[in-house]
Design an enzyme around this catalytic site. Sequence first.
Site, PDB file in Angstrom:
ATOM      1  N   SER A   1      46.048  51.228  46.169  1.00  0.00           N
ATOM      2  CA  SER A   1      46.538  50.265  47.138  1.00  0.00           C
ATOM      3  C   SER A   1      48.024  49.916  46.976  1.00  0.00           C
ATOM      4  CB  SER A   1      45.726  48.972  47.013  1.00  0.00           C
ATOM      5  OG  SER A   1      45.964  48.351  45.766  1.00  0.00           O
TER       6      SER A   1
ATOM      7  N   LYS B   1      54.763  44.082  44.239  1.00  0.00           N
ATOM      8  CA  LYS B   1      53.614  44.222  45.150  1.00  0.00           C
ATOM      9  C   LYS B   1      53.298  42.878  45.784  1.00  0.00           C
ATOM     10  CE  LYS B   1      48.907  46.233  45.236  1.00  0.00           C
ATOM     11  NZ  LYS B   1      47.816  46.805  44.406  1.00  0.00           N
TER      12      LYS B   1
ATOM     13  N   SER C   1      44.658  51.719  41.562  1.00  0.00           N
ATOM     14  CA  SER C   1      45.667  51.351  42.561  1.00  0.00           C
ATOM     15  C   SER C   1      47.108  51.460  42.094  1.00  0.00           C
ATOM     16  CB  SER C   1      45.414  49.926  43.066  1.00  0.00           C
ATOM     17  OG  SER C   1      44.397  49.933  44.038  1.00  0.00           O
TER      18      SER C   1
END
Lengths: 491, 498
Positions: free
Chosen positions: B161, B86, B185
């Site tokens: 997210s 990420k 997330s």
Amino acid sequence: MSTGPAPAGAGRASADFEVVVGLEVHCELSTATKLFCGCPNRFGSEPNTQVCPVCLGLPGALPVLNRRAVELAVRVGRALHCEIRPSTFHRKNYFYPDMPKDFQISQYDEPIDVDGYLELPSGRRIGIERAHIEEDTGKTTHLGGGGRIHGADRSLVDYNRAGVPLVEIVSRPDMRSADEARAYVAELRAILVASGASDGRMEEGSLRVDANVSVRRTGSDAFGTRCEVKNLNSLRSLGRAIEHEQARQVALLEAGERVVQETRHWNEDEGRTSSMRSKEEANDYRYFPEPDLVPLAPDGAFVAAATAGLGLMPAERRARLATTVHGPDAAVAASTLDQITTVVDLGLDDLVVEVVERGADARLALARAANEAAQSPEDARRLDPGAFCRLLELEAGGSLSSTQAKSVLAEMLAAGGEPDAIARRLGYEALGSEALESAIDAVVAAHPDAWARYAAGEDKVAQLLTGQVMKATKGRANGKAVAAALAARRG
Amino acid sequence: MSWSGGPHGAPEPGAVGLAARVRAGEVRAADVAEETLERVGRRDGELHCFNVVTADAMRSAAAAVDRLVASGADPGPLAGVPVAVKDNLCTRGVPTTCSSKMLEHWVPPYDATVVTRLVAAGALVVGKTNLDEFAMGSSTENSAFGPTRNPWDTSRVPGGSSGGSAAAVAADLAPLALGSDTGGSIRQPAALCGVVGIKPTYGLVSRYGLVAFASSLDQVGPFAATVADAALVLEVIAGHDEMDSTSLDRPVEGLLDATGSGAGGLRVGVVADFLADASADCASAVRAAAEVLAGAGAAVEEVALPELLHGLSAYYLIAPAEASSNLARYDGVRYGLRVDGDDVEQMNARTRAAGFGPEVRRRIMLGTYVLSAGYYDAYYAQAQRVRTLVARTFARAYERFDVLLAPTTPSVAFPLGAKTADPLEMYLADLFTIPSNLAGHPAMSVPFALDPQGLPVGVQVLAPALGEVAMLRAAGVLEAGAAPGARGPVASRSEAGR
């Protein structure tokens, strides 16, 4: 708000008012590394060379608390008679370019040290509200615009200082004069140095002082509206700024105006304060608990280990020295108090206490330490106690005059050595009684009128005769011995 | 060759099997890297899982693994396994943007601890995955660089997210990925993409190098196609880190083993209150999951924990409060975007206005407000009391249960743009995941069913602090009992239809 010239009478307070001062002192802790990272805590390096992701506040970096900083904060707390408490860290949020994260990690409503005091040489106790741990900011240099951020053409930031550990020590509003405020800072500085927490260098910014100043009618219990004065870089600035603020506030009140609560900036060159920001303009710091750190709960073992080896603090040293000189519970004369304070400030009290324990005359030891040894304190701290003790013996026993003893001491301070040997080398061997008597014979013969007046009971002539004997012996005679011989000869 | 089982019929599927084959010298890491890069090149233009693909670094890492194998040294438990990271995890020398214009060109001088540990275990970093800007969002539509699309249906969001990471695993662009979970997330996009996602116990995995959103809630965790693979990654990245003061100093053991040890004797509570707020498909998946666990020997019963639903409003005060402080440093002075102004305040303001997207600005303003003098007690302090209430509610439940079972999300993947006009609607996507963040507990999403449109439905297993072993036991059983085809990798419909 008036920022005009200092009102008439600046520096002289109206007798109807008294000033009330509380001080906030920021002290850099002398740790090897910064508060939350492994960067060196070092003054004077090339800008932005003592930095890492943590103290630069780079994205993703996290603080890890420096154990040594906590130990030193505990030592400071103990030295200031504070209670050592479980504490937490908060974030103090405000934007400023020298603060890498745009918040400062500090302790807020749960500081590590609370509720202590500091005792001044005068014996007055100044309350300590709290002492807490926080991180220092970087240093901004504003180019152009008079060195302030507003109006500057460019600003340069050095983050070497960012993250250096500080303790902020907050006094209670217990001081009543500029002198007392100066004495407080001097005493606090001595305590911080004695506890090993700080090098105490005000000129390098190791110690920084903000003053909260208000005035009130003499006899009133209520506090007046206070102003916080910043930019006090020396004890001299501190004293001048307080006197200026006192006069400014008194003038306002006497003119029927009121003091506005605000932060004021001390201008050393102009000798006055000017408004920085009012209470309404003050930042809302939006304090909240720092989620990247865990609560700090020093247990008994940690506190014991941290405070191990914590020696006597200045007030305790003064008390010990007073007892050594006067015995317990005796009142100390003001002149002696000055000597005691000087000796403790210069770190010579151990020496004095030791020679007194070895049998030296206490008052003489104190006087020689406070006056002569104090001229070169570094050398004095290296003096061999045995040698110093012997010197005091020689002087007290009359083998050396006080002038001679001082000369021998000066030699000992400069180059070391045994006082007997130095006295011999300087030709200070006491005259034999025969030599002394023949010198007196010669003086009496040369000054028959003076001798006659002395013999007739005019005591003050002894001084003249003694001086002549000293001259004849080139200073080798002991003044007391000469006086005694003259008195004996008069019969 | 595929790491998810595949045509060669490898003895063990997934990353666990792939690492074993690389370590045994049966598969070259260099070939794995080339195949991965080829696949990413083919698919990622459409999906936009990645902000950057680090092809050269991946090839060098693969070559290093192959050299270790050739020399007889152990290249580590993730030898030659590609992993997507990420883009809010710092990677030395590789831009770490948080999908924000603010950090578009920022290159960290250091690696996040989790990245260091993955690389040391022999993993091959494919690149940095897309996210909602600074991890604020539930659809990856808040990325400054464009949304990621759901591989199951590219007209739909992957969740967020960590949408890029979830979609990358779902589309078989990497068998493993790292995400971060502040309010769901990891778990929410895992559910929407039909993959496994774990939010570990707070403190189990180091946050050093994770760009902070809400520090008391953020936790790094894995995505994988299988429960075992996710457990393996967690074993690699978990453990004490002296650079993170909130890191737990506990040994982490037995996670991979737990995934195959069954649910016999586990006490499972089904969170009834969440079922009522979930779509019919999401609720029925949980009921079916409960039956699978009961069939495997677990003691299953429903439990009423209505207080957990208050977590959402507390979260949307606490997380923005911390974010408003964490994001203050993006001021244009030291790094990242700078928009000049007449003085420093104007430079700060212009930089932040230009650098942050609308959702980030909204949360900074909200957080600033709730911490302000006069409002702190009514909002922030009150939210902390609700947080305590949530933790106590969990504590009571865990006196009776080893794990809790719940829907991960209220609904399946929604179309792009469906919720962007209404932030509150978007916030509700995290209703069932937020309580575990508030309590600091582990929770994970396991792909379990397909809805009538063929979209994946995840179920969530929650456990008390450091209850990862029980959680993974239940998850392993659920995986084995899941509906056929419920989990990725999947060829996207648009591609399959061509």
